[in-house]
Scaffold this motif. Structure first.
Motif, mmCIF file in Angstrom:
data_model
loop_
_atom_site.group_PDB
_atom_site.id
_atom_site.type_symbol
_atom_site.label_atom_id
_atom_site.label_comp_id
_atom_site.label_asym_id
_atom_site.label_seq_id
_atom_site.Cartn_x
_atom_site.Cartn_y
_atom_site.Cartn_z
ATOM 1 N N GLN A 225 62.216 74.679 36.494
ATOM 2 C CA GLN A 225 61.824 73.263 36.562
ATOM 3 C C GLN A 225 62.803 72.412 37.387
ATOM 4 O OE1 GLN A 225 62.250 74.939 33.587
ATOM 5 N NE2 GLN A 225 60.099 75.400 33.187
ATOM 6 N N SER A 226 63.995 72.936 37.656
ATOM 7 C CA SER A 226 65.008 72.247 38.477
ATOM 8 C C SER A 226 65.333 70.854 37.954
ATOM 9 C CB SER A 226 64.546 72.157 39.935
ATOM 10 O OG SER A 226 64.359 73.422 40.491
ATOM 11 N N LEU A 227 65.377 70.702 36.633
ATOM 12 C CA LEU A 227 65.732 69.420 36.018
ATOM 13 C C LEU A 227 67.225 69.364 35.696
ATOM 14 C CD1 LEU A 227 62.684 69.013 33.606
ATOM 15 C CD2 LEU A 227 63.054 67.884 35.811
ATOM 16 N N ILE A 228 67.766 70.486 35.224
ATOM 17 C CA ILE A 228 69.220 70.595 35.039
ATOM 18 C C ILE A 228 69.796 71.120 36.349
ATOM 19 C CG2 ILE A 228 71.069 71.804 33.826
ATOM 20 C CD1 ILE A 228 69.365 71.804 31.348
ATOM 21 N N HIS A 229 70.729 70.370 36.914
ATOM 22 C CA HIS A 229 71.216 70.717 38.255
ATOM 23 C C HIS A 229 72.464 71.588 38.224
ATOM 24 C CE1 HIS A 229 68.100 68.356 40.038
ATOM 25 N NE2 HIS A 229 68.325 67.460 39.105
ATOM 26 N N SER A 244 68.370 65.427 35.945
ATOM 27 C CA SER A 244 67.614 64.396 36.658
ATOM 28 C C SER A 244 66.423 65.067 37.321
ATOM 29 C CB SER A 244 68.476 63.689 37.709
ATOM 30 O OG SER A 244 68.797 64.576 38.765
ATOM 31 N N ASP A 245 65.496 64.272 37.805
ATOM 32 C CA ASP A 245 64.362 64.830 38.534
ATOM 33 C C ASP A 245 64.855 65.539 39.792
ATOM 34 O OD1 ASP A 245 62.165 64.008 36.891
ATOM 35 O OD2 ASP A 245 62.530 61.947 37.555
ATOM 36 N N PRO A 246 64.112 66.547 40.285
ATOM 37 C CA PRO A 246 64.519 67.259 41.504
ATOM 38 C C PRO A 246 64.283 66.420 42.757
ATOM 39 C CG PRO A 246 62.448 68.139 40.686
ATOM 40 C CD PRO A 246 62.921 67.154 39.665
ATOM 41 N N ASP A 247 65.193 65.495 43.004
ATOM 42 C CA ASP A 247 65.108 64.563 44.128
ATOM 43 C C ASP A 247 66.507 64.430 44.719
ATOM 44 O OD1 ASP A 247 64.976 62.371 45.829
ATOM 45 O OD2 ASP A 247 63.638 61.219 44.525
ATOM 46 N N MET A 248 66.669 64.800 45.999
ATOM 47 C CA MET A 248 68.000 64.797 46.614
ATOM 48 C C MET A 248 68.600 63.408 46.769
ATOM 49 S SD MET A 248 69.272 67.719 46.928
ATOM 50 C CE MET A 248 70.678 67.181 47.876
ATOM 51 N N LYS A 249 67.793 62.379 46.561
ATOM 52 C CA LYS A 249 68.354 61.027 46.669
ATOM 53 C C LYS A 249 69.395 60.768 45.582
ATOM 54 C CE LYS A 249 64.265 58.907 47.063
ATOM 55 N NZ LYS A 249 63.359 59.939 47.595
ATOM 56 N N HIS A 250 69.269 61.434 44.441
ATOM 57 C CA HIS A 250 70.235 61.222 43.355
ATOM 58 C C HIS A 250 71.654 61.655 43.755
ATOM 59 C CE1 HIS A 250 67.327 59.875 40.400
ATOM 60 N NE2 HIS A 250 66.554 60.901 40.687
ATOM 61 N N PRO A 251 71.882 62.899 44.206
ATOM 62 C CA PRO A 251 73.254 63.277 44.594
ATOM 63 C C PRO A 251 73.753 62.537 45.832
ATOM 64 C CG PRO A 251 71.714 65.073 45.039
ATOM 65 C CD PRO A 251 70.980 64.071 44.209
ATOM 66 N N ILE A 252 72.851 62.198 46.756
ATOM 67 C CA ILE A 252 73.273 61.418 47.928
ATOM 68 C C ILE A 252 73.733 60.039 47.482
ATOM 69 C CG2 ILE A 252 72.537 60.396 50.116
ATOM 70 C CD1 ILE A 252 70.468 62.702 50.311
ATOM 71 N N PHE A 253 72.956 59.421 46.593
ATOM 72 C CA PHE A 253 73.313 58.113 46.038
ATOM 73 C C PHE A 253 74.689 58.169 45.374
ATOM 74 C CE2 PHE A 253 73.517 55.166 42.467
ATOM 75 C CZ PHE A 253 73.073 53.968 43.013
ATOM 76 N N SER A 270 63.509 60.646 32.245
ATOM 77 C CA SER A 270 63.023 60.627 30.868
ATOM 78 C C SER A 270 62.780 62.057 30.396
ATOM 79 C CB SER A 270 61.718 59.831 30.771
ATOM 80 O OG SER A 270 61.144 59.989 29.480
ATOM 81 N N LEU A 271 63.199 62.353 29.171
ATOM 82 C CA LEU A 271 63.008 63.681 28.602
ATOM 83 C C LEU A 271 61.590 63.910 28.078
ATOM 84 C CD1 LEU A 271 66.314 64.220 26.589
ATOM 85 C CD2 LEU A 271 65.532 65.598 28.512
ATOM 86 N N PHE A 272 60.838 62.847 27.885
ATOM 87 C CA PHE A 272 59.500 62.995 27.315
ATOM 88 C C PHE A 272 58.590 63.817 28.231
ATOM 89 C CE2 PHE A 272 60.906 59.011 25.223
ATOM 90 C CZ PHE A 272 60.876 59.481 23.918
ATOM 91 N N ASP A 273 57.816 64.697 27.616
ATOM 92 C CA ASP A 273 56.832 65.529 28.314
ATOM 93 C C ASP A 273 57.473 66.505 29.299
ATOM 94 O OD1 ASP A 273 54.705 64.163 27.006
ATOM 95 O OD2 ASP A 273 54.899 62.539 28.470
ATOM 96 N N LYS A 274 58.727 66.849 29.077
ATOM 97 C CA LYS A 274 59.418 67.798 29.945
ATOM 98 C C LYS A 274 59.581 69.130 29.219
ATOM 99 C CE LYS A 274 60.477 64.927 33.393
ATOM 100 N NZ LYS A 274 60.026 63.634 32.874
ATOM 101 N N THR A 275 59.514 70.207 29.995
ATOM 102 C CA THR A 275 59.766 71.550 29.468
ATOM 103 C C THR A 275 60.888 72.179 30.292
ATOM 104 O OG1 THR A 275 57.481 71.855 28.775
ATOM 105 C CG2 THR A 275 58.802 73.844 29.081
#
Length: 368
Positions: A225-229, A244-253, A270-275
Motif C-alpha cells: 500500500q506504500s503508506l508507511i514509508h 502518509s499517502d504515496p505522494d512525493m510532494k510530502h518528502p520534497i515539502f 487519515s487512517l480511516f478506511d486504510k489497510t
C-alpha cells in the motif's frame, strides 16, 4: 523566502517541487530550472515563462563548468536534485562545494559516493536533505529518536507489479508490464528498478551510507500500500513509523521547509478506511536486493559497480535488446569482477563507474 533551483525540472521530482513553490509563493521562489536532455528544451522554456524564471539550462554534456555557471546565475538558497541516474552525482558535488543546501532525490549520488558527499557536506556546512520518501522518513525518525537509540532501520517496498510472480513467470515479462507500477508514478528507469527490487537495493545502500548503518542493521519489508514509508526499531524493540499517502510532494515539502515544521496545503493523512499489509521480500525471485546487501558488506567499489551495471542493463531492457531476467544476470556478472579498491576521490569514483559500465556493455554485447 527561499530561492529554489530545480535540477531535473521536467521529471516527476522536479514537477512536484515546482508545484510546491507555486502553492507557497510566500515561502519559495523558483530561481533556476534545469532539464537533462535537449528534448525537454521547449518544455523548459514554457516553465521558465510560466514562473518568470530567466535562468534555464538544458544540458547533455553534464560538465562542471555548466552547472557552476547555473548556480552563479540563479543564486539559490537550496537546490532540488531530481536528475535520474549517475549523471546526478556531479551536480550534487558542485552544489555542496558552493555551500548550498541540497534536497537530494538522486539516490545514485549517495550510492556512488556516499562517504565523499557526506564529508563534503560536513566540510562546507551545507545541509544534505534526503528526498527519497524512504530516506526522508528515516531522516525524520532518526532526528526524533536519536541515532544512538536505533538498532535497526526498516525500509518499506511496494513490491512492484510482480510481487507474487514466480521466477518462471518472470521469464515472460514484457516492457509494458514492467512499466506499469501499481502505486507510484515515476520515470521509466526507476519504475523498472522498482519491479526488479534493484531500486530497493539502491535504497539499502543509500541508507547504509546516509545513516552509518551496517548491512545487518537494515531490513526490507514489502508493504504494497506504500503508506508507511519506513520505520526505525529502537534498542528496546519498539517500532516507529512515518505514515502518509504515496505522494512525493510530502518528502520534497519536508526538505524544502527544513528545519521548520510548516503547516502544509497538502491533504492530511487519515487512517480511516486504510489497510496495511506486510510481507518478506522474495530474494530468490528478485536477487538484486540480496546483491545490494552484499555490496554494502564489500564496500564502495562494489556499490558503484552495482549501480553502473544496473543502469546499463536497464537501458538495454528499455530498448528491448535483452529480456527482463537478463538485468539481474548482468549485474551479477559485473559484481563477480574485482571492485575491492574503494575510491578516495570523486575522480576515482567516476573511473570505477566507467570501468563497471564498460564491463556491463561488453557482457551484453557477448550475449546479444
Amino acid at each position: 523566502m527561499k530561492k529554489v533551483l530545480v535540477l531535473g525540472s521536467t521529471g516527476s521530482i522536479g514537477t512536484n517541487a515546482i508545484k510546491i513553490a507555486e502553492n507557497m509563493p510566500q515561502d519559495f521562489q523558483i530561481c533556476g530550472l534545469q532539464a537533462h536532455s535537449a528534448s525537454s528544451k521547449e518544455k523548459l522554456k514554457a516553465l521558465g515563462s510560466k514562473y518568470n524564471c530567466p535562468t534555464l539550462l538544458t544540458c547533455e554534456d553534464n560538465s562542471e563548468a555548466v552547472f557552476q555557471k547555473l548556480i552563479e546565475q540563479s543564486k539559490p538558497d537550496i537546490v532540488v536534485n531530481g536528475i535520474a541516474g549517475a549523471s546526478g552525482l556531479l551536480p550534487s558535488k558542485i552544489v555542496l562545494e558552493n555551500k548550498i543546501d541540497l534536497a537530494l532525490a538522486n539516490k545514485e549520488t549517495i550510492v556512488m559516493a556516499g562517504p565523499l558527499i557526506k564529508a563534503l557536506s560536513a566540510k562546507t556546512g551545507a545541509k544534505l536533505l534526503p528526498v527519497d520518501s524512504e530516506h526522508s522518513a528515516i531522516f525524520n525518525l532518526v532526528n526524533q529518536c536519536g541515532r544512538k537509540n536505533i538498532a535497526k532501520i526498516v525500509i518499506t517496498a511496494s513490491g512492484g507489479p510482480f510481487r507474487e510472480y514466480t521466477a518462471e513467470q518472470l521469464k515472460n515479462v514484457t516492457l509494458e508490464q514492467a512499466l506499469n507500477h501499481p502505486t507510484w508514478k515515476m520515470g521509466k528507469k526507476i519504475t523498472i528498478d522498482s519491479s526488479t527490487l534493484a531500486n530497493k537495493g539502491l535504497e539499502v545502500i543509500e541508507a547504509a551510507y546516509l545513516f552509518d548503518a551496517k548491512a545487518d542493521e537494515i531490513q526490507v519489508v514489502v508493504h504494497p500500500q506504500s503508506l508507511i514509508h519506513s520505520l526505525v526499531q529502537t534498542k528496546d524493540g519498539m517500532l516507529y513509523a512515518q505514515i502518509s499517502d504515496p505522494d512525493m510532494k510530502h518528502p520534497i515539502f519536508g526538505a524544502l521547509t527544513y528545519p521548520e515544521n510548516k503547516e502544509t496545503y497538502l491533504e492530511p493523512f487519515s487512517l480511516f478506511d486504510k489497510t496495511m499489509t506486510f510481507f518478506r521480500p522474495s530474494t530468490e525471485v528478485f536477487p538484486l536486493l540480496d546483491y545490494a546487501f552484499e555490496c554494502v558488506r564489500k564496500g564502495l567499489g562494489y556499490t558503484i559497480a552495482f549501480n553502473a551495471a544496473n543502469e546499463v542493463a536497464v537501458g538495454a531492457f528499455l530498448e528491448q535488446k535483452i529480456g527482463y531476467l537478463d538485468i539481474a544476470k548482468t549485474v551479477r556478472a559485473v559484481l563477480d569482477k574485482d571492485f575491492t579498491h574503494a575510491p578516495e576521490t570523486f575522480d576515482a569514483v567516476f573511473e570505477t563507474d566507467t570501468k563497471a559500465r564498460s564491463l556491463a556493455k561488453e557482457l551484453l554485447k557477448e550475449s546479444l
